[in-house]
Design an enzyme around this catalytic site. Structure first.
Site, short mmCIF file in Angstrom:
data_model
loop_
_atom_site.label_atom_id
_atom_site.label_comp_id
_atom_site.label_asym_id
_atom_site.label_seq_id
_atom_site.Cartn_x
_atom_site.Cartn_y
_atom_site.Cartn_z
N HIS A 44 -3.50 101.38 22.29
CA HIS A 44 -2.28 102.09 22.70
C HIS A 44 -2.26 103.51 22.17
CE1 HIS A 44 -1.25 98.08 23.98
NE2 HIS A 44 -0.53 98.72 24.88
N ARG A 56 7.01 101.32 29.12
CA ARG A 56 6.66 100.54 27.92
C ARG A 56 7.76 100.73 26.87
NH1 ARG A 56 1.13 102.40 29.29
NH2 ARG A 56 -0.25 100.61 29.36
N ARG A 63 9.80 97.27 31.34
CA ARG A 63 9.13 96.09 30.79
C ARG A 63 9.77 95.80 29.45
NH1 ARG A 63 2.90 96.18 29.23
NH2 ARG A 63 3.69 97.47 27.53
N GLU A 107 -1.52 89.48 33.13
CA GLU A 107 -2.49 90.09 32.21
C GLU A 107 -3.21 89.06 31.35
OE1 GLU A 107 -0.49 92.98 29.75
OE2 GLU A 107 1.29 91.74 29.50
N ASN A 127 -5.44 96.19 31.31
CA ASN A 127 -5.88 96.46 29.93
C ASN A 127 -6.01 95.16 29.15
OD1 ASN A 127 -5.45 99.01 30.83
ND2 ASN A 127 -3.52 99.30 29.75
N ASP A 128 -5.00 94.32 29.28
CA ASP A 128 -5.07 93.04 28.59
C ASP A 128 -5.90 92.03 29.38
OD1 ASP A 128 -3.77 93.10 26.07
OD2 ASP A 128 -1.91 93.52 27.12
N ARG A 130 -9.64 95.21 22.84
CA ARG A 130 -9.52 96.51 23.52
C ARG A 130 -9.46 97.68 22.56
NH1 ARG A 130 -3.47 95.94 26.21
NH2 ARG A 130 -3.37 98.20 26.12
N CYS A 181 -0.64 98.13 36.94
CA CYS A 181 -0.21 99.17 36.01
C CYS A 181 -1.14 99.34 34.82
CB CYS A 181 1.22 98.90 35.54
SG CYS A 181 1.40 97.37 34.63
C1 PEP Z 1 -1.95 96.17 30.42
O1 PEP Z 1 -2.19 95.30 29.59
O2 PEP Z 1 -2.73 96.50 31.33
C2 PEP Z 1 -0.69 96.92 30.35
C3 PEP Z 1 -0.33 97.74 31.32
O3 PEP Z 1 0.08 96.76 29.26
P1 PEP Z 1 -0.24 97.39 27.83
O4 PEP Z 1 -1.36 98.38 28.01
O5 PEP Z 1 0.99 98.02 27.34
O6 PEP Z 1 -0.65 96.20 27.03
MG MG Z 2 -0.64 94.52 28.35
#
Ligand code: PEP
Ligand code: MG
Length: 580
Positions: free
Chosen positions: A191, A298, A334, A433, A456-457, A467, A504
């Protein structure tokens, strides 16, 4: 000149003076002092050495008393190093002749000493480098005294070089002065990286250790496109990068007129491109880039960087600002997704062995109902002001989704009882995710109004790869065929059930995946605002038929590298075409 390769996480080129934060968050300061200040500066250095020596001697005596003289000897060695006349002469020469600040002279000289120890192939001697760093820090502490500043209150433009930056530290950076950053650790999906994009500053993470080789004030180039960091560049490199920075500005200016054009493929299919935001002010970036809404807000960033839990009013104000600015366009809030690498400064979060698999996100919300309800109340109240949707993160089981919806229904009832207005029909959705959610998506679609794929997750949980960890960055790959299959399944199930589906995760803002995703059926992209023009540009240069062919071909391939190079080639071909 020295070049370091790291992981590119936020694009662009930054050139400027280094502000070095060591791994204790200690700031190594600027280089020069005024010519007429030299005598005062030398006096300041002497006082700092004296104070540090007194402190070390006190430690030596206390340790010797408690544990014996042999332990006190550790400090005696520090004292001798500190009072070494060669060190003193070197520092004095730097301040007197070169007009370096005492802080800079101390940091530069002692770091050079430490490097000598680090280079020797002996773990015992390498350890001695730490003794030298210890002396450096002690001296800096005395030199800086109360003038020591955090990175949240910068007053001149710098590039931050740090061992690590937490997402909240990054969130508190002022992009006016923090023009870019580099961290020794960190991975592509962290993040901290995402926040860098939000701030619009070039960033490179995961370079491995290099901080002992730089000092505050050194000239540095951060190449956020290639993941390169160049320390003390030569004239030729500098000129090259100045030119590149200028070209980047030109490209951004060239894409600007796209703002008011529709995101429509060559064969007339409309695509929505929304923005991802972490802070309310970013909603202006969304408007500037012509976003069709906010696809992901977020909200956990309201908690990060704050020592206390945000009140309902703080939530409400933030959501109202976003809704008002978006002026009727959809805004997806979210609910907070804390835990893993997003830890608030609040107490009561215990250390977890495996934070990504632990009490994070919706799990944390369902265990802390008052916290969750406060946020939901504010979001519901804000729903009366605009086009708001609520989305739950990290949903893994049906039961979890049902529990979250039950809490929401309960809060609605509460508002009703108090006669407080809200939109009863607001769309309720969930992130996709976790692979388990994909496997069960045919059931989930019956219970939500929309879905959003969080790549991402999804990449992290599908490929069992952290990650935020630079050591496994080669494995962290959205182009992995296993990930692509999960994305395809998600799209097939959602589209088959007529449930709107968005993406997203960062993948949605990376142009190399645009054709693939269009070909698989995605019609809603949500990306960092800065990425919107490029995605729109590409959407307008391809047809759905052509994208379907690309997707079919990519889905037949067996490994991520092959897929990535194929997609890059197709993207470049498409970008070479002119719109008719
Ligand atoms: C994701 O996991 O792709 C996502 C958009 O949420 P975050 O990156 O905040 O975990
Ligand atoms: Mg996520």
């Amino acid at each position: 000149m020295q070049k370091l390769q790291g992981i590119a996480v936020s694009p662009g080129v930054a050139i400027g003076e280094a502000l070095v934060m060591d791994n204790e968050g200690f700031r190594i300061p600027r280089r020069f002092v005024a010519r007429d200040a030299v005598v005062d500066e030398l006096e300041r250095l002497d006082k700092a050495v004296e104070a540090a020596a007194w402190e070390i001697a006190r430690n030596r005596d206390a340790v010797a008393r408690e544990l014996g003289a042999q332990y006190g000897a550790i400090f005696e060695a520090h004292l001798q190093m500190l009072q070494d006349s060669r060190l003193h002469d070197e520092l004095e020469e730097m301040i007197r002749q070169r007009h370096y600040s005492p802080e800079y002279a101390v940091s530069r000289t002692l770091r050079r000493y430490a490097q000598v120890f680090q280079r020797i192939e002996s773990s015992y001697l390498a350890e001695r480098a730490n003794d030298i760093f210890d002396i450096e820090k002690r001296l800096l502490r005395h030199l800086l005294g109360h003038r020591r500043e955090g990175i949240a209150h910068l007053t001149s433009p710098v590039l931050i070089l740090a061992h690590n930056l937490t997402p909240s530290e990054t969130a508190n950076l002022d992009p006016k002065f923090a023009r870019g950053f580099v961290t020794e650790v960190g991975g592509p999906g962290s993040h901290t990286a995402i926040v860098a994009e939000a701030l619009g500053i070039p960033a490179v993470v995961g370079t491995g250790s290099f901080l002992s080789e730089v000092s505050g004030g050194d000239l540095v180039i951060i190449d956020g496109d290639k993941g390169l960091v160049i320390l003390q560049p030569d004239e030729e490199t500098l000129a090259l990068y100045r030119h590149e920075a200028e070209e980047n500005r030109t490209l951004a200016a060239r894409l600007e007129p796209l703002r008011d054009l529709p995101a429509e493929t060559l064969d007339g299919v409309h695509v929505d491109i929304l923005g991802n935001i972490e802070f309310p002010y970013e909603v202006d970036h969304c408007v500037d880039r012509g976003a069709d809404g906010v696809g992901l807000y977020r909200t956990e960033f309201l908690y990060l960087g704050s020592d206390t839990e945000p009140t309902e009013e703080i939530h409400f104000d933030a959501y109202s600002r976003v809704l008002n600015t978006m002026n009727g366009k959809p805004v997806t809030i979210r609910t907070f997704d804390m835990g893993a690498d997003k830890m608030p400064n609040m107490p009561a979060m215990e250390d977890e062995r495996n934070p990504c698999l632990g009490l994070r996100s919706i799990r944390l919300a369902l265990r802390n109902l008052p916290l969750f309800r406060t946020q939901l109340r504010a979001a519901l109240r804000a729903s009366a002001l605009g086009n708001l949707q609520i989305m739950f993160p990290l949903i893994t089981t049906l039961l979890e989704l049902r529990q979250a919806k039950m809490v929401l229904a309960d809060v609605m009832e509460d508002l009703d009882e108090h006669g407080i207005a809200f939109n009863r029909d607001l769309p309720i959705g969930m992130m996709v995710e976790v692979p388990a959610a994909v496997m069960m998506l045919d059931r989930f679609v019956k219970e939500v109004d929309f879905l959003s794929i969080g790549t991402n997750d999804l990449v992290q949980y599908t490929l069992a790869v952290d990650r935020s960890n630079k050591d496994v960055v080669q494995l962290y790959n959205p182009a992995d065929p296993a990930v692509l299959r999960l994305i395809k399944t998600s799209l097939d199930v959602a589209l088959g059930a007529n449930v709107p589906i968005n993406m997203c995760g960062q993948m949605s803002g990376a142009p190399i995946y645009t054709m693939l995703l269009l070909g698989l059926g995605l019609r809603r992209f949500s990306a960092t605002p800065a990425a919107i023009p490029e995605i729109k540009n590409l959407v307008r240069k391809v047809s759905i038929d052509q994208s379907k062919v690309v997707a079919a071909h990519a889905m037949n391939m067996e490994n991520a590298r092959e897929i990535k190079s194929y997609l890059t080639e197709e993207m470049n071909k498409a970008l070479g075409k002119t719109r008719t």
